[in-house]
Design an enzyme around this catalytic site. Sequence first.
Site, PDB file in Angstrom:
ATOM      1  N   SER A 136       0.434  -1.347   0.192  1.00 18.66           N
ATOM      2  CA  SER A 136      -0.054   0.374   0.265  1.00 18.66           C
ATOM      3  C   SER A 136       1.090   1.105   0.305  1.00 18.66           C
ATOM      4  CB  SER A 136      -0.805  -0.275   1.281  1.00 18.66           C
ATOM      5  OG  SER A 136      -1.779  -0.898   1.887  1.00 18.66           O
ATOM      6  N   CYS A 137       1.938   0.729   0.527  1.00 18.22           N
ATOM      7  CA  CYS A 137       3.029   2.320  -0.037  1.00 18.22           C
ATOM      8  C   CYS A 137       3.301   2.526  -1.256  1.00 18.22           C
ATOM      9  CB  CYS A 137       4.087   2.136   0.895  1.00 18.22           C
ATOM     10  SG  CYS A 137       4.953   1.589   2.602  1.00 18.22           S
TER      11      CYS A 137
END
Lengths: 214, 161
Positions: free
Chosen positions: B34-35
Amino acid sequence: MTLTLSEAGQNVVAGTFGKAMKRAGEALGSMSGQIIEVQTPMLKRCSAADVLAMAGGPESVVLAVYVGINGSLEGHALLLFSPADAHRLAAILLAGLLGPGELPMEESADVLNYDELELSALQEAGNVTISAFLNELGTHLHEPVMPTPPQVVIEMAGAVLDAVLLDLVNDGDQVLAAKTTFSEGGRDIDGSLFVLPRADSLRVLLDALGAIGL
Amino acid sequence: MTLTESPSLLVAGIGEMVLSSSPDAHLVAYGLGSCIALAVWDPRTKVGGLAHFMLPNGPANSGSPVKFIDTGLDEFLHAVEAKGAVLGRCIFKAAGAAAMLTVGGGLAIGKRNAEAMDAALKERGHSLVATALGGNAGRTVQLEVADGRFLIKSLSSVSEL
């Protein structure tokens, strides 16, 4: 949030998490029909980067079973295996369920390919293991702990863990990570169970255990 | 194709940035889920920077310079400028912001990261020329400082932006 525990308080927490990890190993063992040994868990307050290092580094490929934790304790739990050991565990589990001779015996050329039966067995292994852990913690809490259905992901450890860690670092820089490894028949199954509670529910749990103010 | 292993490999860990003006340098961020990773490269001075952001917003001085997009983007862009880049001619590319987990429902951080990055860059007069965002696969990314190529590796594929 910064929670500082005395040594006595830390021992109470370590004892409870240790017992919960043991229950998790017993559950995995009874599902597989084998004795699964559980190492004394490592309980660590650490940064997101430390958790990634504990999982073998962000690029190491893992098979992960993820379970979200809701209810009186909120957070995340993950059971991680190296790809090869996930096949090994699946074979042990399926031999226990199907009996010898009924297993597809050919070795898959691609270690990242799992058939549906294997994935289903590993997903259930994650479910049973994490539920056993949470049930043990739940005995100390007044309200039920509710796990989500399990999800299996085969991915780089960093990618699996970062969403979970991002959810936690909103609370502060440090997370409490509990990790253990399993072995079967004297051979390590390179598997790790991570339990990552949210900071606010960690406080509730520590309160319930009487670990604060010891 | 494999991503390069060499002494000039600079790794941006979670919440970190790396910068270089060396033509040998490869800037890498491993295992993005998700980064979101932002790559900035100046084609004239051949200065590159790679930042591994974690979340759309949060307090400054959180220990990691580029943990949050709203408080960390300027710090990253200033660092790239200080290294010798002129932001007005830089090329901006981004990757990551996937949704790895579907259960639980509350983990749509990837999408929020992608939106926040796009908005924050526009606010500063920049825009992304190439992206590999979203989906449900993890990514390792590498910015080649020599030529600005941005390599994206997932378990099943390798591509180039």
